[in-house]
Design an enzyme around this catalytic site. Sequence first.
Site, PDB file in Angstrom:
ATOM      1  N   ASN A   7     -10.670   7.660  -2.244  1.00  0.00           N
ATOM      2  CA  ASN A   7      -9.695   7.474  -1.180  1.00  0.00           C
ATOM      3  C   ASN A   7      -9.250   8.861  -0.741  1.00  0.00           C
ATOM      4  OD1 ASN A   7      -7.562   6.949   0.476  1.00  0.00           O
ATOM      5  ND2 ASN A   7      -6.414   5.708  -1.008  1.00  0.00           N
ATOM      6  N   ARG A  80     -12.820   4.370   0.875  1.00  0.00           N
ATOM      7  CA  ARG A  80     -11.810   3.716   1.704  1.00  0.00           C
ATOM      8  C   ARG A  80     -11.816   4.393   3.071  1.00  0.00           C
ATOM      9  NH1 ARG A  80      -5.386   4.320   1.886  1.00  0.00           N
ATOM     10  NH2 ARG A  80      -5.061   2.674   3.404  1.00  0.00           N
ATOM     11  N   HIS A 169      -4.234  -2.507   5.667  1.00  0.00           N
ATOM     12  CA  HIS A 169      -4.040  -3.049   4.310  1.00  0.00           C
ATOM     13  C   HIS A 169      -4.935  -4.266   4.065  1.00  0.00           C
ATOM     14  CE1 HIS A 169       0.380  -1.463   4.170  1.00  0.00           C
ATOM     15  NE2 HIS A 169      -0.439  -0.619   3.549  1.00  0.00           N
ATOM     16  N   ARG A 230       8.308   5.041   7.978  1.00  0.00           N
ATOM     17  CA  ARG A 230       7.962   4.579   9.335  1.00  0.00           C
ATOM     18  C   ARG A 230       8.930   3.507   9.806  1.00  0.00           C
ATOM     19  NH1 ARG A 230       2.186   3.003   7.642  1.00  0.00           N
ATOM     20  NH2 ARG A 230       1.726   4.887   6.483  1.00  0.00           N
ATOM     21  N   ASP A 272      12.362   6.056  -1.605  1.00  0.00           N
ATOM     22  CA  ASP A 272      12.103   5.323  -2.845  1.00  0.00           C
ATOM     23  C   ASP A 272      13.040   4.121  -2.960  1.00  0.00           C
ATOM     24  OD1 ASP A 272      11.853   4.423  -5.522  1.00  0.00           O
ATOM     25  OD2 ASP A 272      10.951   6.364  -6.039  1.00  0.00           O
ATOM     26  N   GLY A 320       3.930  -1.850  -4.467  1.00  0.00           N
ATOM     27  CA  GLY A 320       4.930  -1.317  -5.400  1.00  0.00           C
ATOM     28  C   GLY A 320       6.260  -2.053  -5.336  1.00  0.00           C
ATOM     29  N   GLU A 378      -6.322  -2.162  -5.039  1.00  0.00           N
ATOM     30  CA  GLU A 378      -7.228  -1.851  -3.937  1.00  0.00           C
ATOM     31  C   GLU A 378      -8.490  -1.140  -4.417  1.00  0.00           C
ATOM     32  OE1 GLU A 378      -3.538  -0.667  -1.954  1.00  0.00           O
ATOM     33  OE2 GLU A 378      -4.639  -0.923  -0.078  1.00  0.00           O
TER      34      GLU A 378
HETATM   35  P1  ADP Z   1       1.619   3.025  -1.604  1.00  0.00           P
HETATM   36  O1  ADP Z   1       1.823   2.290  -0.331  1.00  0.00           O
HETATM   37  O2  ADP Z   1       1.775   4.505  -1.487  1.00  0.00           O
HETATM   38  O3  ADP Z   1       0.413   2.581  -2.372  1.00  0.00           O
HETATM   39  P2  ADP Z   1       3.090   1.638  -3.675  1.00  0.00           P
HETATM   40  O4  ADP Z   1       2.447   0.317  -3.428  1.00  0.00           O
HETATM   41  O5  ADP Z   1       2.819   2.330  -4.942  1.00  0.00           O
HETATM   42  O6  ADP Z   1       2.891   2.622  -2.469  1.00  0.00           O
HETATM   43  O7  ADP Z   1       4.670   1.399  -3.563  1.00  0.00           O
HETATM   44  C1  ADP Z   1       5.570   2.442  -3.629  1.00  0.00           C
HETATM   45  C2  ADP Z   1       6.970   1.873  -3.461  1.00  0.00           C
HETATM   46  O8  ADP Z   1       7.231   0.936  -4.507  1.00  0.00           O
HETATM   47  C3  ADP Z   1       8.052   2.927  -3.526  1.00  0.00           C
HETATM   48  O9  ADP Z   1       8.961   2.758  -2.466  1.00  0.00           O
HETATM   49  C4  ADP Z   1       8.754   2.612  -4.836  1.00  0.00           C
HETATM   50  O10 ADP Z   1      10.091   2.917  -4.754  1.00  0.00           O
HETATM   51  C5  ADP Z   1       8.565   1.116  -4.940  1.00  0.00           C
HETATM   52  N1  ADP Z   1       8.829   0.622  -6.302  1.00  0.00           N
HETATM   53  C6  ADP Z   1       8.113   0.839  -7.409  1.00  0.00           C
HETATM   54  N2  ADP Z   1       8.732   0.256  -8.479  1.00  0.00           N
HETATM   55  C7  ADP Z   1       9.863  -0.340  -7.998  1.00  0.00           C
HETATM   56  C8  ADP Z   1      10.945  -1.094  -8.583  1.00  0.00           C
HETATM   57  N3  ADP Z   1      10.993  -1.370  -9.880  1.00  0.00           N
HETATM   58  N4  ADP Z   1      11.942  -1.513  -7.774  1.00  0.00           N
HETATM   59  C9  ADP Z   1      11.908  -1.239  -6.460  1.00  0.00           C
HETATM   60  N5  ADP Z   1      10.938  -0.543  -5.859  1.00  0.00           N
HETATM   61  C10 ADP Z   1       9.922  -0.091  -6.609  1.00  0.00           C
END
Ligand code: ADP
Length: 602
Positions: A7, A80, A169, A230, A272, A320, A378
């Site tokens: 990726n 990817r 996605h 975004r 985050d 996430g 993915e």
């Molecule tokens: P990407 O789109 O970069 O692959 P991810 O699918 O890893 O991202 O998701 C990242 C997001 O998931 C971040 O905003 C992170 O804060 C959130 N996240 C991860 N663990 C938790 C949790 N326990 N509670 C809330 N949000 C979370």
Amino acid sequence: MNILVINCGSSSIKAAVINGISGNELLTMKVERIHDKPLVHINGSTIDCIGSGHEAALNFALPLIKDHLNEQTLSGVGHRVVHGGNKFDMPVLINEEVEKVIKEVSVLAPLHNPVNMLGITVARSVFSDLPHIAVFDTSFHQTLPRRALTYAIPKQLRDKYAIRRYGFHGTSHEYVVGLAADYLKADLNALRIITCHLGNGSSVAAVEYGRSVETSMGMTPLEGLVMGTRSGDIDPGALVHLALEEEMTIKDLSQMLNKKSGLTGLSGVGNDMRDIVEKSSKGDDDCRLALQVFTHRLRKYIGAYTAVMGGVDAIVFTGGIGENSAVIRHRSTQRLDYLGAVLNEDKNNDVILSNEAPVQDFAMNHSRVRLLAIKTNEQFAIAQETVRIIEKKNKVNTKPTIPIAVSGRHIHLTQEAVEALFGKGYELTVKAPLSQPKQFACNEQVTIVGPKNKIERVRILGPTRSKNQLEISRTDEFFIGIDAPVRASGKVENSPGIKLIGPKGTYQMKEGVICAWRHIHMTPEDAQLFGVEDKDIVDVEVSNGIRPLTFGNVLVRVSSKYALEMHIDTDEANAAELPRYSEGVLNKTDGSAKLITKKKKH
Ligand code: ADP
């Protein structure tokens, strides 16, 4: 089948070696600070990269993978690729032509596709003896109907710049609906699922009977839900206003919408979700608003997509945030009772997903709609797709495919019958040539009259023959009240007759009504290639339909007058739900089929 998955993104390069069947991860690598002093993290150790920029980083990091693999061999490389435009509706084996097309559609994703391409170019030179496969974020959404993908702007601009909804996605949406169907022990083709991929980038998709029919990201990944940085949906008028009043340039607006908006812009504490949830529980009003806007918009999409599909059977949370945040799942799914989804608070709080248990249901038992948290993967999905393409490639090389055509009801007539129906000396006229040489569909049609009902406008196929033959489906037979045998073409002895009505008279066929036995036309050269003879009975496997299936009892017809094609009737095609251009692969059987009129010779 160990697959290297790459990726190559704008700010980092991620790679992993994954078994494409079991999902076991053998190696992970990440390159950070690409434009500064790149650092390569590989299986726990960190190495300084020589040089900077994507090309230098790739040339340094990819050979390291070779060194780390020791004796383990790779079967292929899956890449990817963010944007496939409307050119790719499934993953493809990369060759020069594919590279060219990916470059052509790069104008639609200038931040992503050029770096994806760089990853492909360097990897193809480092792993030159392996097949490389491109897996597109957009391809799963290529099934979107016209009404969902079209923006209401002038046609000339839409066409000139290929402006439409593409959706992203796709790899994740497709992967999680597969897991959802497995978990629910249901056929994906019978389910309406809304998938919410909530990560740094977020999108929702409506997956109706296995096909994506709506999705929230658009021509670019900027539209739709509130994301990490975004904005998602915004009135374009607001941007015009900012450009005028604040004198923001296109670059400023793009920067604001892509990097400074979303959760970052709303919360003031960054992107985050964990921080935002924590601060909002301590009373931070901006963070509270961020959560409210985020979940309000998601709920809006869930309601809308239920309406689009006329109902929903499961709502999936992934990414996430979707996988880890009980708060977000709770806020997005409470009070959805009106559409049959009832949240179970305890189960929602208890969700912990793992590779061993990637799916958990957090709906009440009596909830008609299932609420599922699913761990997406993915990289594994790309590895699986890569394996599928490699296997298909090997298969195609050894077994040539046969095009499949659906034949609707039709009739072959003698000259005597033609004259009785259309007048003395009448000759059939050509409407359109058929795929079989010298055969044609005629402009002329007749009405067939059975004991129960009649069917009008039955097409005549020319030229005239020595025997009359009406080929109809079992459904037609029930309708007109005739029980006709399944027969090979030309075998009309002792079959029922039927009355025909033409513009100039009627004609009573004494025999000749059959349900055509599914068959393959082929030339003697084709027969040699497939290793079959005239009147053999074979099985034909079809894998590009809604579900893989095998047509048993297929009769082989060999003649130098034929073109290679398998013919099935409309009932069979409907039951099999075959796409328009289907192909089959031939398997020989032991010839024990009962229907054959002349026994197989070997
Ligand atoms: P990407 O789109 O970069 O692959 P991810 O699918 O890893 O991202 O998701 C990242 C997001 O998931 C971040 O905003 C992170 O804060 C959130 N996240 C991860 N663990 C938790 C949790 N326990 N509670 C809330 N949000 C979370």
